[in-house]
Enzyme design. Structure first.
Site, mmCIF file in Angstrom:
data_model
loop_
_atom_site.group_PDB
_atom_site.id
_atom_site.type_symbol
_atom_site.label_atom_id
_atom_site.label_comp_id
_atom_site.label_asym_id
_atom_site.label_seq_id
_atom_site.Cartn_x
_atom_site.Cartn_y
_atom_site.Cartn_z
ATOM 1 N N GLY A 1 37.332 41.138 39.716
ATOM 2 C CA GLY A 1 37.126 40.260 38.419
ATOM 3 C C GLY A 1 38.233 40.283 37.670
ATOM 4 O O GLY A 1 39.491 41.203 37.373
ATOM 5 N N HIS A 2 38.260 39.342 36.370
ATOM 6 C CA HIS A 2 39.290 39.367 35.652
ATOM 7 C C HIS A 2 39.896 40.394 34.731
ATOM 8 O O HIS A 2 39.011 41.199 34.306
ATOM 9 C CB HIS A 2 39.646 38.078 34.555
ATOM 10 C CG HIS A 2 38.083 37.921 33.785
ATOM 11 N ND1 HIS A 2 38.145 36.928 32.901
ATOM 12 C CD2 HIS A 2 37.156 38.734 33.707
ATOM 13 C CE1 HIS A 2 36.816 36.931 32.585
ATOM 14 N NE2 HIS A 2 36.253 38.046 32.747
ATOM 15 N N ASN A 3 41.119 40.826 34.866
ATOM 16 C CA ASN A 3 41.776 41.894 33.741
ATOM 17 C C ASN A 3 41.469 43.172 34.146
ATOM 18 O O ASN A 3 41.627 44.090 33.404
ATOM 19 C CB ASN A 3 41.070 41.658 32.338
ATOM 20 C CG ASN A 3 41.814 40.446 31.516
ATOM 21 O OD1 ASN A 3 41.108 39.348 31.508
ATOM 22 N ND2 ASN A 3 43.041 40.218 31.208
#
Lengths: 350, 350, 350
Positions: free
Chosen positions: C241-243
């Site tokens: 997922g993001h980051n």
């Protein structure tokens, strides 16, 4: 798109406290990394410690949020809902890529395709016969839109998303790359030691404002439709089997699987890597926690955990009890010995 | 394709009871939604209640099935195996899309590709050099067939399925969109603080009548082949690692993973989101229940549950025991107190 | 590429013991299947039994490995590190497919694309404007490289891998088919009974020597970057997922999910179907065992198991205790009865 602090505050419905109204803001960033020229947000007290050393030029903050140690020169952008104001700021400073209406010469359009106004169709996209693409929709390179498919207005279909024949997609729907909408459901009957395929002749109907992540699969109904309600958001690598009815504003996180013929009611949340057996109802607003496997109906508003999933409190109690179990085994052994001694004592009592 | 009731009954080997022989049937539908002009089936007593209010024109039903309250005007189609008869009806009323033989001008064929008779190759499909495509096979838009690949007869390869070099596909195989057949297995040796790639130079061999869902991955062997036996059915988003030997008529449901070098014997069933560690044998006809993780061999015919997976009965017993555990902790505490009292009593006994 | 035994030994740094120096070796194979003309390896005593009936012409073996019953005529290739020598042998005998530099006429290149030397771009690949492709990189058929993307040197991007705009890919990176790099992270704010999309305007940065399997998803940062450190290896169907910040030489096996904003430190191993909640740190060299779900930080070097994941030893102890639980329930019932008897005895004691 750089913008002055004054403009930013006005457009994002915030009141400026401190700072230079004419300062140029060119980007948005997280509070842990924002620098001069950037705007950030502080909405979670867990991150409050980061503000005092931040060199960000501006920070969205809620009316009444207790932030001390604001660095000199940082403008506070005080507002009613800093998260929403910050979203507006991000949209202003980092505008989404615009695709100018165009049908790429390398796109293949079948007979009788109906394209709305201001549509973008990228190279190597394939649009099947009788398909309808609504106004303002963007079909990126290599996306596949099958025969008889209807795509609404202002949709964005990313490269190599695949929409099988007969699928219906509403307005403002985003489908990311690699998602497969409308492949055959997984249905067989076992006869003469073979699995006989049950024809999958239904379709998928996706309502407005749905977002579907990358590499997610939504199977067509065997008969009738698999449906995704308005406003539902589905993450990457999710499997939604045939004939599921997914309600409105449902959240399904990555690697979740819903087998088939389930009702996932409005506002339900299926957290990451969770799963739902077939013919199950997940009630409105219910939460299936991460990695949980649901085998039976879940009531509206309930929160369940574990595999098989139980009420969250019950599951937690059992988890704690299990952690005490090795100790318990020792205790019981000791009790057995004591009782043996007592029994011996009773027997030998005068 | 509309058809009269009489024709439908004849073609589906059913005997008509009631109804109008010349009535036109235009579609098949579930018993919960079937309307006039549609045919349905009743095979599960759980759905028997729905028949009395159904407006379906006809209903497949087993010889001797106790259905009372048949609505007036509904024809019963009495037959030996209503599920199979209904499958035939669905195929007649909703025939699968036919692709007329054609090589799209936008397809790219490498040198020395051998195409059988009546092959369809869609736009932007890429067929590598020396590939062989058997009679009647349909390679849809954008499907990628690598160098030296052999695809048998009457296969259907959906858009953007990818078949890497050297893969062998049997007859009557269906591969849905986004499935990747023959990517490198996941193998490294750790040396000098780095992961050194083990070359993956084997292939994948898929036997006849296999169906592979959307976005599934089957890795090539490191050396030798990863094999999928005849008649096996694999759902969406399944991971099959290198050098697995999957037997005949195996079922693997969505989001299941088989790590590598396993034997999944004939008729085994891996339910949704299950997993199998490497070098494990799942015996013939064994069932790995949903969300179970198998770390050791499973005997033929066994049913296992949990992670790590155990015999189903054992696992259920343990599950029930765990649910009693919080109560047990209280009981043992009480016993401790009682024993303490007894011990004190014994000590103070005259 | 056939080669003499002598050449093979020299190139793979092995000493020949027995066999015919001029024998032609044409392939590598596993010890269970290797035949005349093939070379194999014996590195695991578990497979030692297979050597005595092997007809392989040669076998890599470690200096000092105790292998008796070497078949007559089999040459031993004695070396310091037979696994690495065997990898070299496989590379020599089964060389990776070479793509001669070429820009297919069916590729679409946007404005201002910068191609390095000796680049291969396959048919129907789409390279967005301002993209940079480094020397020696191979972009296979239908791969999508977005606007402003940088791909380093000697990369291989397989068919229908999708790299969204602004992603940065280092040198010697392999991305398999169907992997989606840089799709939007899954972020919404719930307002007025709707999920409001948080713009995802960051990117993904992949360092050198990373391999990404098929159908894996790595989402772009909401703001800032999702990063994958040098030498990390990611299997098929993984969700990142993001980051997330993934360190160097990390291993992530198939069907694993990492939700967002996590630190997965160097040399960590996430085994198959494992999962990590958001904002969690997995310490350097830690191992998350198969099917485990991590909700809190894991210390460097720790090994955790279960869902929620615990220290491996604790988890195993609990597992064993649970297996004794049905028996324990019976024991406690018996103790209750005995105590009741004892209490009765005390009461009735004279």
């Amino acid at each position: 798109m750089p913008i002055t602090l004054k403009e930013l505050a006005d457009l994002c419905e915030a009141r400026i406290q401190g700072g230079d109204l004419s300062a140029i803001i060119y980007a948005a960033a997280d509070i842990t990394s924002a620098q001069a020229g950037q705007v950030t947000q502080l909405t979670n007290s867990r991150y409050a410690q980061h503000i005092k050393n931040s060199t960000a030029s501006a920070c969205f903050i809620a009316e009444g949020f207790a932030a001390d140690s604001i660095p000199e020169g940082m403008a506070l952008l005080v507002c009613a809902d800093p998260e929403i104001s910050f979203i507006k700021a991000v949209e202003l400073l980092h505008p989404a890529r615009v695709y100018n209406p165009e049908i790429a010469p390398q796109a293949v359009l079948g007979n009788n395709v109906a394209l709305g106004k201001e549509v973008f169709i990228g190279p190597y996209a394939v649009i099947g016969e009788n398909a309808v693409i609504g106004d303002g929709s963007v079909i990126l390179a290599g996306a596949y839109v099958g025969k008889n498919v209807k795509v609404g207005q202002n949709c964005r279909i990313y490269p190599y998303a695949v929409i099988y024949d007969d699928v219906v997609v509403g307005n403002n729907v985003i489908i990311h790359s690699g998602s497969i909408i409308g492949a055959d459901g997984f249905g067989y009957k076992f006869r003469n030691n073979m699995h006989v395929k049950v024809p999958q002749v239904g379709n998928v109907v996706i309502d407005d404002n749905v977002e579907i992540g990358a590499n997610t699969c939504i199977d067509r109904g065997a008969l009738g439709s698999t449906t995704i309600g308005a406003g539902s958001k589905i993450d990457n690598l999710v499997q939604i089997g045939h004939n599921n009815k997914v309600g409105k504003n449902v959240i399904m996180c990555g690697l979740t699987g819903v087998s088939g013929s389930c009702d996932i009611e409005d506002y339900a949340i299926l957290a990451g890597s969770s799963g739902v057996a077939d013919h199950v109802t997940i009630g409105s607003g219910a939460v299936v926690m991460a990695r949980s496997g649901v085998a039976g109906n879940v009531k509206a508003g309930a929160q369940v955990f574990g595999s098989p999933a139980k009420d969250k409190k019950t599951a937690y109690k059992e988890q704690i009890a299990v952690s005490k179990l090795p100790e318990l085994l020792k205790k019981v052994k000791l009790l057995e010995e004591k009782i043996q001694a007592l029994e011996a004592g009773v027997k030998t009592a005068p």
